[in-house]
Design a protein around this motif. Structure first.
Motif, PDB file in Angstrom:
ATOM      1  N   ASP A  12      20.414  85.971   4.933  1.00 27.51           N
ATOM      2  CA  ASP A  12      20.585  85.409   3.596  1.00 27.51           C
ATOM      3  C   ASP A  12      21.369  86.351   2.685  1.00 27.51           C
ATOM      4  O   ASP A  12      21.215  87.571   2.760  1.00 27.51           O
ATOM      5  N   VAL A  14      21.637  86.723  -1.415  1.00 27.28           N
ATOM      6  CA  VAL A  14      20.891  86.238  -2.567  1.00 27.28           C
ATOM      7  C   VAL A  14      21.384  86.923  -3.842  1.00 27.28           C
ATOM      8  O   VAL A  14      21.500  88.146  -3.883  1.00 27.28           O
ATOM      9  N   GLY A  26      16.054  86.630   6.686  1.00 25.43           N
ATOM     10  CA  GLY A  26      15.475  85.456   6.039  1.00 25.43           C
ATOM     11  C   GLY A  26      15.271  84.331   7.034  1.00 25.43           C
ATOM     12  O   GLY A  26      15.274  84.541   8.251  1.00 25.43           O
ATOM     13  N   TYR A  31       9.953  84.081   7.333  1.00 29.75           N
ATOM     14  CA  TYR A  31       9.008  84.256   6.220  1.00 29.75           C
ATOM     15  C   TYR A  31       7.618  83.759   6.618  1.00 29.75           C
ATOM     16  O   TYR A  31       6.606  84.391   6.331  1.00 29.75           O
ATOM     17  N   TRP A  81      22.814  81.690   4.823  1.00 28.70           N
ATOM     18  CA  TRP A  81      22.601  80.968   3.562  1.00 28.70           C
ATOM     19  C   TRP A  81      22.900  81.906   2.387  1.00 28.70           C
ATOM     20  O   TRP A  81      22.514  83.074   2.409  1.00 28.70           O
ATOM     21  N   TYR A  85      20.096  82.350  -8.070  1.00 33.41           N
ATOM     22  CA  TYR A  85      18.993  81.895  -8.919  1.00 33.41           C
ATOM     23  C   TYR A  85      19.401  81.815 -10.376  1.00 33.41           C
ATOM     24  O   TYR A  85      20.142  82.653 -10.876  1.00 33.41           O
ATOM     25  N   ARG A  92      17.493  77.136  -8.274  1.00 36.05           N
ATOM     26  CA  ARG A  92      18.544  77.882  -7.601  1.00 36.05           C
ATOM     27  C   ARG A  92      19.643  76.950  -7.130  1.00 36.05           C
ATOM     28  O   ARG A  92      19.447  75.747  -6.980  1.00 36.05           O
ATOM     29  N   THR A  94      22.554  76.496  -4.112  1.00 40.74           N
ATOM     30  CA  THR A  94      23.034  76.954  -2.814  1.00 40.74           C
ATOM     31  C   THR A  94      24.548  77.091  -2.895  1.00 40.74           C
ATOM     32  O   THR A  94      25.249  76.128  -3.198  1.00 40.74           O
ATOM     33  N   ASP A 229      12.761  88.041  -6.376  1.00 41.08           N
ATOM     34  CA  ASP A 229      13.517  87.109  -5.528  1.00 41.08           C
ATOM     35  C   ASP A 229      12.565  86.067  -4.943  1.00 41.08           C
ATOM     36  O   ASP A 229      11.762  86.384  -4.075  1.00 41.08           O
ATOM     37  N   THR A 231      13.130  83.699  -2.914  1.00 37.62           N
ATOM     38  CA  THR A 231      13.481  83.170  -1.592  1.00 37.62           C
ATOM     39  C   THR A 231      12.308  83.350  -0.625  1.00 37.62           C
ATOM     40  O   THR A 231      11.732  84.429  -0.546  1.00 37.62           O
ATOM     41  N   SER A 275      14.031  89.635   0.225  1.00 37.94           N
ATOM     42  CA  SER A 275      13.771  89.468   1.651  1.00 37.94           C
ATOM     43  C   SER A 275      12.281  89.679   1.944  1.00 37.94           C
ATOM     44  O   SER A 275      11.446  89.159   1.206  1.00 37.94           O
TER      45      SER A 275
END
Lengths: 300, 300
Positions: A12, A14, A26, A31, A81, A85, A92, A94, A229, A231, A275
């Motif tokens: 990822d 971010v 990520g 996760y 990805w 944010y 967020r 993309t 973060d 994510t 992360s």
């Protein structure tokens, strides 16, 4: 009980209003696995390319996550990805998605994985999620996640999946999209009527709502001032939740409620750094300590 | 203990995605009073014009709300507000505001009101709120509401007020505006550092967060599927909260937490119909019944 998760494994990038990270570990299954690993042994099924840094696999193995099901495809690239944010840290955008090897993901479970009793289908196409279900006919508890893309583009496959899973977790905007109802309490009940025995609507910084035939309840998010973060918050929530259920070996109403609380707390740690950095610095004891505070907070 | 409230008394016109009402009973002090009347005797201070239907005063008196402080100005018109709700029923647009007689509101408290120990300064200019404070030198608990208009246009007066009140209730966007901080946990703490001993941030359908020197906690909203008209939710929340505090005659941490729960529940009823219609159909016993459900919901 061991817990099986099938989903995305990603690199990822971010951007937050004040900081950024590029190509960090990520993906939904990552996760989820890490969050669940505080509670139970985890078996991860996913796919990466040959750009995948082996130290990421090592990190998961260090948490006793079984990565036998993590396929490395030579000559291919890992799912990437990139997202940014908004200042509120809840919304967020993309910026880029490169499915790469995840676009052809065709999970084949190792034989010993097929007897797993607790199964989580992390974000992915409902067709692929269904293929996984077919490989685990004996699972006692199957829970899926989904997202707006599948609601829009694979609606029928998703509806078929909902007839076969025990639980569904999805976020608030997805629940509204799936049901066409702007009231989350009604939306949650409508999703449940589509098949699953229980539904969890994730509301980001506002917590989660649980729906079963006889219960509707809200779990507020743990109020952390240190949101760095977000994510992976939803995936780590699901990981904490399923981890507790697998650890307890049941999904009675009481266990489910505790599981939502554990999910809430793992997610509250997860958002406190990029992360998996924050999760890497906590132990089960930190979760239990925050649980004490959380229980006290909700008690009056 | 009697509870004194000073604030707006209005005739509202409300449009929701599916329905509308014109010129119905509204205003911050009205919603507050009615909500508080389940718990304690209430004294209302406000102003209306000669277009004010006397049956509205009667309705308040029927709940034993003392309307001695409700001034009727001949030849003037009552404050009118027109608003339209978005499909999510949480966001709204103000279409028209006619302050009318409320624009010159200069509250003069009846002599016997000046000894009230529990005082709520409902939405109004901080200068006017300060004038009320000056008339109640012996108040034991003073709590104010505010809104974006005053944060923007009477910032210094508001900051002076915050040095003198014990508590402030405001909504999430107002807390962000006042502090410039998008994280509500940090924002709440910053507002508290501006003076009040405690701060309550109202998050609409997502509940409320409480901040004192030693405590931060979240109260989720009661999950009702029947959101018809959210007008007055924040004021009825404050009314239930202050009503319980006045009834108990103290504002210990334990009492404050229960008070937030009662506020949450009165507000959850209030949104289930237009104007005060839903509150008119409930008794204290309905609140206690929902409280049982709410406690059970938060217990695990």
């Amino acid at each position: 009980m061991p817990l099986l998760v099938v989903g995305s494994v990603a690199l990822d990038s971010v951007k937050t209003p004040t900081d950024s990270r590029d190509d960090v570990l990520g993906g939904s299954a990552v996760y989820f696995s890490y969050a669940a690993s505080y509670f139970t042994s985890v078996r991860l099924v996913g796919v990466v390319g040959d750009d995948w840094p082996p130290e990421h696999t090592q990190l998961l193995q260090d948490r006793k996550i079984d990565t036998q099901g993590l396929e490395v495809v030579e000559g291919a690239k890992t799912f990437r990805w990139t997202g940014r944010y908004e200042p509120n840290m809840n919304d967020r955008e993309t910026l880029e998605v490169h499915l790469n090897v995840f676009g052809e993901f065709n999970p084949q479970l190792p034989e010993e994985y097929r007897h797993c009793q607790f199964l989580f289908l992390a974000n992915g196409s409902p067709k692929v999620q269904m293929q996984v279900l077919d490989q685990c006919p004996g699972a006692r508890l199957t829970v899926a996640d989904t997202m707006d893309l599948w609601i829009r583009e694979e609606h029928d496959a998703l509806m078929a999946l909902l007839q076969r899973v025990d639980g569904l977790v999805l976020n608030d905007s997805e629940a509204k999209l799936l049901t066409g109802d702007e009231n989350l309490v009604r939306a949650g009940r409508k999703v449940r009527e589509m098949g699953p025995k229980f539904v969890v609507i994730k509301k980001g910084e506002h917590g989660a709502i649980f729906f079963s035939e006889h219960e509707t309840y809200v779990m507020p998010a743990y109020p952390t001032p240190d949101v760095i973060d977000p994510t992976g918050a939803g995936d780590s929530f699901a990981g904490g939740m399923m981890g507790h259920l697998a650890e307890q070996g049941n999904f009675e109403p009481k266990t489910l409620k505790e599981a939502l609380a554990y999910g809430t707390l793992v997610a509250s740690f997860n958002v406190e750094d990029f992360s998996l950095e924050r999760m890497k610095r906590i132990e089960r004891a930190d979760l239990e300590e925050r649980m004490e505070t959380y229980r006290r907070m909700l008690n009056f």
